[in-house]
Motif scaffolding. Structure first.
Motif, PDB file in Angstrom:
ATOM      1  N   ALA A 198      49.269  14.619 -83.512  1.00 33.78           N
ATOM      2  CA  ALA A 198      50.472  14.418 -82.696  1.00 33.78           C
ATOM      3  C   ALA A 198      51.498  13.640 -83.506  1.00 33.78           C
ATOM      4  O   ALA A 198      51.145  12.898 -84.431  1.00 33.78           O
ATOM      5  N   SER A 249      55.177  11.238 -82.737  1.00 34.98           N
ATOM      6  CA  SER A 249      55.893  10.593 -81.637  1.00 34.98           C
ATOM      7  C   SER A 249      56.848   9.547 -82.190  1.00 34.98           C
ATOM      8  O   SER A 249      56.631   9.001 -83.269  1.00 34.98           O
ATOM      9  N   SER A 294      53.250   6.242 -76.239  1.00 35.41           N
ATOM     10  CA  SER A 294      52.472   7.489 -76.181  1.00 35.41           C
ATOM     11  C   SER A 294      51.836   7.762 -77.537  1.00 35.41           C
ATOM     12  O   SER A 294      52.260   8.657 -78.269  1.00 35.41           O
ATOM     13  N   ILE A 295      50.848   6.960 -77.869  1.00 35.03           N
ATOM     14  CA  ILE A 295      50.143   7.115 -79.139  1.00 35.03           C
ATOM     15  C   ILE A 295      48.648   7.126 -78.897  1.00 35.03           C
ATOM     16  O   ILE A 295      48.152   6.613 -77.890  1.00 35.03           O
ATOM     17  N   ASP A 296      47.914   7.739 -79.839  1.00 39.56           N
ATOM     18  CA  ASP A 296      46.458   7.719 -79.775  1.00 39.56           C
ATOM     19  C   ASP A 296      45.916   7.755 -81.192  1.00 39.56           C
ATOM     20  O   ASP A 296      46.651   7.527 -82.162  1.00 39.56           O
ATOM     21  N   THR A 341      47.932  10.056 -83.837  1.00 37.76           N
ATOM     22  CA  THR A 341      49.400  10.071 -83.803  1.00 37.76           C
ATOM     23  C   THR A 341      50.016   9.518 -85.087  1.00 37.76           C
ATOM     24  O   THR A 341      49.594   8.479 -85.601  1.00 37.76           O
ATOM     25  N   LEU A 344      53.365   7.855 -85.880  1.00 40.29           N
ATOM     26  CA  LEU A 344      54.440   7.221 -85.122  1.00 40.29           C
ATOM     27  C   LEU A 344      55.630   6.933 -86.016  1.00 40.29           C
ATOM     28  O   LEU A 344      55.481   6.334 -87.086  1.00 40.29           O
ATOM     29  N   LEU A 395      46.016   3.782 -83.332  1.00 38.03           N
ATOM     30  CA  LEU A 395      47.079   4.361 -84.153  1.00 38.03           C
ATOM     31  C   LEU A 395      46.679   4.374 -85.621  1.00 38.03           C
ATOM     32  O   LEU A 395      46.388   3.327 -86.199  1.00 38.03           O
TER      33      LEU A 395
END
Length: 519
Positions: free
Chosen positions: A41, A43, A48-50, A53, A55, A74
């Motif tokens: 992902a 972002s 909204s992170i996992d 992600t 970032l 993260l």
């Protein structure tokens, strides 16, 4: 296409953006010294992170936004600042996070732009209408395979439209939507490209198959947008530097400079122009000219070929110029048009909040809702009123405001464009950041120099429009034209960074005229 820590670093190095890779224990430029990570992902929202992600820490990012980053797992962030004191995640420290975000987002979503014919449309006015016209023609020739990014709506499947937030989306959002468009079978993408898109790198690294430059006049001049007109124009010109072919209004201000830009980048130029009824005007590849004295229908030609007579659902000479631009764009994109029939898709295009006209059954009053919001667009709107209704000596009331905290030049320019051509101003609320509506309205009122024009300030927009309607009805001996501008069909007014629900100019007038949804 998979995006990993290694491939991300390689791409950043290729574009000379990487400064170093930082962890709490290691500073390096070699991703091989760290465990590789595959990102699932991307972002720019730390909420909204996992564990998969990547970032992007852009804008007014603060270290405290990373308070729960380690808890969420993260793995990596991209920033212009070292945040190793706030998180154990790997930091890709870059020269410019917005440029990095655009490049890496495109890679994460599999470079969807390579599967689309991408068309970018810029200009001070007409971007939205031209984009809708272009999409309509492309949909007609491709059986609905044209996507659209506009300041009004985004369309990712050629059929369904959803309200947009920005004229040109943030780069990450743009590539995500492009990916969806490709997955939906789209072959074309038409997108508005604002000056801010280049100012803040929303389209960095994106090359347009066709770039269209409609016009230019002073706008968006403020401390948070463009400090000068030169800067505004320079940012607009970057579309040419990042296009494979240019479509240009032959009558655009600084057209010679724009042609020089095209020549410097080795790209061909196609032109369009609005001509007079007698055929007078600047020579161009595609031209539109009125076919009658009232400018109801227009003839459009391409070179020596007559493409036919057109009657648009959206009035105004400037919209026929936009139609000519759309035809020139489609031709420049290499789209085969065996006959003029697909071009008549232009005639069914309606855009909410653009030149919507309402007739009051209780009085001799016409109301027009339009998104005009600067000198050029207000002038064009009043030109239309003069051209179509001037013989009836209309009393024109302009209901207007201006944006807060930006585009300060618009406030005086709207007044200058209108004060010698209307009977009354009603200054009212428009979108603002932190400035009070009343302050903006009072400032605009202070720019009036014509003592013969009436003016009042009514900060509540619904009340302002209602006042204009009631005043028109109180003067049954005259023909009134009410122009409600700047908001179109938007169902909100931005106040202190919040979208406050608002009925919408079109619905207010429709309700007052007893028309419901019928115009």
């Amino acid at each position: 296409m998979t995006l990993t820590l290694t491939s991300a670093v390689d791409l950043l190095k290729k574009h000379h953006l990487l400064r170093e890779i930082i962890t709490p224990t290691t500073w390096t430029t070699d991703p091989g010294r760290l465990p590789d990570t595959e990102f699932t992902a991307v972002s720019y929202d730390s909420r909204s992170i996992d564990g998969g992600t990547l970032l992007f820490c852009k804008g007014r990012f603060k270290p405290e936004y990373l308070a729960k980053a380690d808890e969420a797992g993260l793995p990596c962030y991209v920033a212009e600042t070292d945040y190793s004191d706030a998180t154990a995640a790997t930091g890709l420290i870059v020269q410019d996070v917005r440029k990095a975000m655009s490049l890496l987002s495109a890679e994460f979503y599999g470079r969807p732009q390579d599967s689309l014919t991408v068309i970018g449309v810029t200009g001070t006015k007409g971007k939205t209408t031209t984009s809708y016209f272009t999409q309509a023609i492309l949909n007609a020739v491709s059986h609905g395979r044209a996507a659209l990014f506009s300041s009004v709506d985004n369309c990712l499947d050629g059929r369904h439209y959803e309200e947009s937030d920005l004229t040109t989306p943030e780069s990450m959002d743009a590539f995500r939507m492009m990916r969806a468009a490709v997955d939906n079978g789209m072959e074309y993408l038409v997108m508005e490209v604002s000056s801010q898109a280049y100012k803040v790198d929303r389209v960095y690294g994106l090359t347009f198959d066709v770039g269209a430059f409609l016009n230019i006049s002073p706008d968006h001049i403020s401390p948070i947008e463009h400090p000068t007109f030169e800067d505004y124009l320079y940012c607009k010109r970057q579309l040419i530097a990042n296009s494979r072919r240019l479509v240009l209004n032959a009558d655009a201000m600084h057209a010679d400079l724009l042609r020089e830009d095209a020549a410097a980048h080795g790209i061909d130029v196609d032109t369009f122009a609005l001509h007079g009824a007698d055929g007078s005007g600047t020579p161009a590849d595609v031209t539109a000219a009125p076919a009658d004295a009232d400018h109801i229908d227009f003839d459009i030609t391409c070179g020596k070929d007559d493409l036919g007579r057109f009657h648009l659902s959206i009035d105004g000479d400037f919209n026929y110029a936009n139609a000519a631009a759309a035809i020139a764009i489609v031709r420049a994109a290499g789209v085969p048009i065996d006959d003029a029939e697909p071009l008549h898709a232009l005639e069914s295009v309606r855009i909410a909040g653009r030149m919507e006209q309402f007739t009051d059954p209780q009085s001799d009053t016409l109301a027009i809702v339009d998104y005009a919001h600067n000198y050029a667009s207000v002038t064009a709107l009043l030109d239309f009123v003069d051209e179509r209704y001037g013989a009836r000596n209309p009393y024109v009331t302009l209901v207007t405001g201006s944006a807060g905290n930006k585009a300060y030049d618009r406030r005086e320019e709207i007044v200058k464009a209108a004060q010698d051509r209307i009977g009354a101003f009603i200054f009212t609320a428009e979108d603002t950041d932190t400035e009070p509506f009343i302050d903006i309205c009072m400032q605009m009122q202070g720019y009036i120099t014509n003592r013969n024009v009436a003016s009042t300030v009514i900060s509540d927009r619904t009340t302002a429009i209602t006042t204009a309607v009631y005043d028109a009805r109180a003067h049954q001996d005259r023909f009134d034209v009410i122009l409600a501008i700047g908001k179109g069909d938007e169902r909100w007014i931005k106040e202190h960074n919040r979208h406050v629900p608002f009925e919408g100019d079109d619905r207010v007038i429709g309700r007052l005229f007893g028309l419901d949804d019928d115009k």
